[in-house]
Design a protein around this motif. Structure first.
Motif, mmCIF file in Angstrom:
data_model
loop_
_atom_site.group_PDB
_atom_site.id
_atom_site.type_symbol
_atom_site.label_atom_id
_atom_site.label_comp_id
_atom_site.label_asym_id
_atom_site.label_seq_id
_atom_site.Cartn_x
_atom_site.Cartn_y
_atom_site.Cartn_z
ATOM 1 N N PRO A 75 10.573 24.676 0.998
ATOM 2 C CA PRO A 75 10.287 26.116 0.874
ATOM 3 C C PRO A 75 11.238 26.828 -0.082
ATOM 4 O O PRO A 75 10.848 27.791 -0.747
ATOM 5 C CB PRO A 75 10.439 26.641 2.315
ATOM 6 N N LEU A 76 12.472 26.340 -0.173
ATOM 7 C CA LEU A 76 13.418 26.933 -1.112
ATOM 8 C C LEU A 76 12.933 26.728 -2.548
ATOM 9 O O LEU A 76 12.960 27.659 -3.370
ATOM 10 C CB LEU A 76 14.800 26.304 -0.935
ATOM 11 N N PHE A 77 12.478 25.517 -2.858
ATOM 12 C CA PHE A 77 11.947 25.229 -4.190
ATOM 13 C C PHE A 77 10.755 26.130 -4.492
ATOM 14 O O PHE A 77 10.633 26.678 -5.591
ATOM 15 C CB PHE A 77 11.543 23.753 -4.286
ATOM 16 N N TRP A 78 9.871 26.296 -3.508
ATOM 17 C CA TRP A 78 8.684 27.128 -3.708
ATOM 18 C C TRP A 78 9.083 28.568 -4.007
ATOM 19 O O TRP A 78 8.536 29.197 -4.923
ATOM 20 C CB TRP A 78 7.800 27.071 -2.469
ATOM 21 N N VAL A 79 10.043 29.097 -3.242
ATOM 22 C CA VAL A 79 10.489 30.478 -3.445
ATOM 23 C C VAL A 79 11.096 30.647 -4.832
ATOM 24 O O VAL A 79 10.791 31.615 -5.548
ATOM 25 C CB VAL A 79 11.511 30.873 -2.357
ATOM 26 N N PHE A 80 11.959 29.708 -5.233
ATOM 27 C CA PHE A 80 12.577 29.787 -6.562
ATOM 28 C C PHE A 80 11.528 29.663 -7.664
ATOM 29 O O PHE A 80 11.549 30.413 -8.644
ATOM 30 C CB PHE A 80 13.622 28.676 -6.728
ATOM 31 N N LYS A 81 10.617 28.718 -7.493
ATOM 32 C CA LYS A 81 9.640 28.438 -8.538
ATOM 33 C C LYS A 81 8.660 29.595 -8.720
ATOM 34 O O LYS A 81 8.302 29.953 -9.852
ATOM 35 C CB LYS A 81 8.872 27.149 -8.187
ATOM 36 N N ARG A 82 8.240 30.185 -7.613
ATOM 37 C CA ARG A 82 7.211 31.210 -7.683
ATOM 38 C C ARG A 82 7.765 32.613 -7.939
ATOM 39 O O ARG A 82 7.093 33.426 -8.569
ATOM 40 C CB ARG A 82 6.412 31.219 -6.371
ATOM 41 N N ARG A 83 8.988 32.911 -7.458
ATOM 42 C CA ARG A 83 9.409 34.300 -7.486
ATOM 43 C C ARG A 83 10.754 34.575 -8.155
ATOM 44 O O ARG A 83 11.125 35.729 -8.304
ATOM 45 C CB ARG A 83 9.439 34.842 -6.052
ATOM 46 N N SER A 84 11.497 33.542 -8.515
ATOM 47 C CA SER A 84 12.762 33.812 -9.194
ATOM 48 C C SER A 84 12.506 34.180 -10.647
ATOM 49 O O SER A 84 11.694 33.551 -11.325
ATOM 50 C CB SER A 84 13.685 32.596 -9.130
ATOM 51 N N PHE A 85 13.203 35.203 -11.133
ATOM 52 C CA PHE A 85 13.090 35.594 -12.540
ATOM 53 C C PHE A 85 13.829 34.610 -13.445
ATOM 54 O O PHE A 85 13.640 34.628 -14.653
ATOM 55 C CB PHE A 85 13.654 37.008 -12.725
ATOM 56 N N ASP A 86 14.676 33.788 -12.858
ATOM 57 C CA ASP A 86 15.405 32.764 -13.621
ATOM 58 C C ASP A 86 15.725 31.609 -12.672
ATOM 59 O O ASP A 86 16.695 31.667 -11.916
ATOM 60 C CB ASP A 86 16.682 33.346 -14.217
ATOM 61 N N PHE A 87 14.866 30.603 -12.690
ATOM 62 C CA PHE A 87 15.004 29.471 -11.772
ATOM 63 C C PHE A 87 16.382 28.836 -11.877
ATOM 64 O O PHE A 87 17.033 28.543 -10.865
ATOM 65 C CB PHE A 87 13.922 28.432 -12.078
#
Length: 310
Positions: A75-87
């Motif tokens: 889920p952490l990867f999903w959150v970073f991938k989908r919603r982080s402005f800078d992965f």
């Protein structure tokens, strides 16, 4: 791609770590192999059911550790991938931020699983997908009952929007309280009061309130924990027009300031302060004037994390 590989490497290190790596690793490995000890976590039903099921299937403790690591990182990867402005920056902060999120995946296992689901829930609330958010919150509570603490803060952040001036005043007062006026006795009495209500899930952590004065955080320990976080909270509130995520982060940081003197205070606000992993990249990308300040905070986190390795 490099950042994704780095996150994968962190997952591998977490999933296949030796029992001597991480303060609580040996305890969890014992729990995975001991139905009697597992009963202590019956009020965290998802964790309890999952471990019990793995035990009934005769899975080894190392297999259980692998599955728990998957639940923390997917889920952490999903959150970073989908919603982080800078992965890449989110991954860097995951390693170097004061809360040491990567290192804590090998320590506070249940909370490290619940936190990505909480982040997911906050994003769903921001997208007005309330039923999906509720499911994520319940999953988080099912792994760590302290996630209940965040529910009133979520409601408060959703309905109450402070003016920037009021927010600055509250943040300044909370920071002054933490750095100047806070006393161990006050925090001790507050937590003791919360322990009396089972809904907060703190009764099993009563030993955390039995600390002595010399174990409370010193001013030197409070400054790197609070000041960068407070600055990020204030700037995100300003730059992002006090949206739901920035409001929630502000309320979480205010809560952190109130309990900050406690040795384990970072854990109490862990599930909200983790929003810094998303907000710092967003502020940097949204407002060029704040870029240098955010870079300075990231640089400070890098240097301080290296200092703590000594």
């Amino acid at each position: 791609v490099i950042s994704m590989l780095l996150l994968l490497a962190m997952f591998v290190l977490c999933a296949f770590r030796h029992e001597t790596v991480g303060a609580d690793t040996s305890m969890y490995l014992t729990i995975y192999n001991s139905p009697r000890l597992l009963e202590y976590y019956a009020d965290e039903p998802i964790f309890y059911w999952l471990v019990k099921t793995m035990s009934d299937m005769d899975m080894s403790p190392s297999d259980a550790q692998f599955i728990m690591s998957l639940l923390a990182y997917i889920p952490l990867f999903w959150v970073f991938k989908r919603r982080s402005f800078d992965f890449s920056l989110s991954v860097l902060l995951f390693v170097v931020a004061y809360n040491s999120y990567f290192m804590e995946t090998m320590n506070i296992v249940r909370q490290s699983i619940s936190t990505p689901f909480l982040l997911w829930a906050y994003l769903l609330i921001d997208d007005k997908k309330y039923w999906k958010a509720l499911i994520c919150v319940l999953i988080a509570i099912g792994f760590h009952s302290s996630s209940l603490i965040y529910v009133p803060l979520i409601v408060l952040a959703y309905y109450v929007k402070l003016s920037k001036n009021i927010m600055y005043i509250l943040m300044t007062c909370a920071l002054a309280f933490a750095l100047v006026f806070s006393e161990v006795a006050f925090i001790q009495n507050l937590i003791s009061l919360l322990e009396k209500n089972p809904m907060f899930g703190l009764d099993k952590y009563s030993h955390y309130t039995d600390y002595k004065i010399e174990l409370s955080r010193t001013l030197f320990g409070l400054i790197p924990m609070l000041i960068p976080t407070c600055v990020v909270a204030m700037y995100s509130y300003k730059v992002l027009s006090a949206n739901f995520l920035s409001r929630l982060f502000v309320y979480g940081v205010l809560f952190l300031c109130i309990v900050s003197i406690m040795p384990t205070s970072y854990r109490m606000a862990y599930g909200i302060v983790a929003l810094e992993l998303l907000l710092i990249p967003q502020v940097m990308k949204t407002n060029k004037k704040s870029r240098n300040l955010m870079l300075a905070i990231v640089a400070f986190n890098v240097m301080y994390s290296l200092y703590r390795l000594q």
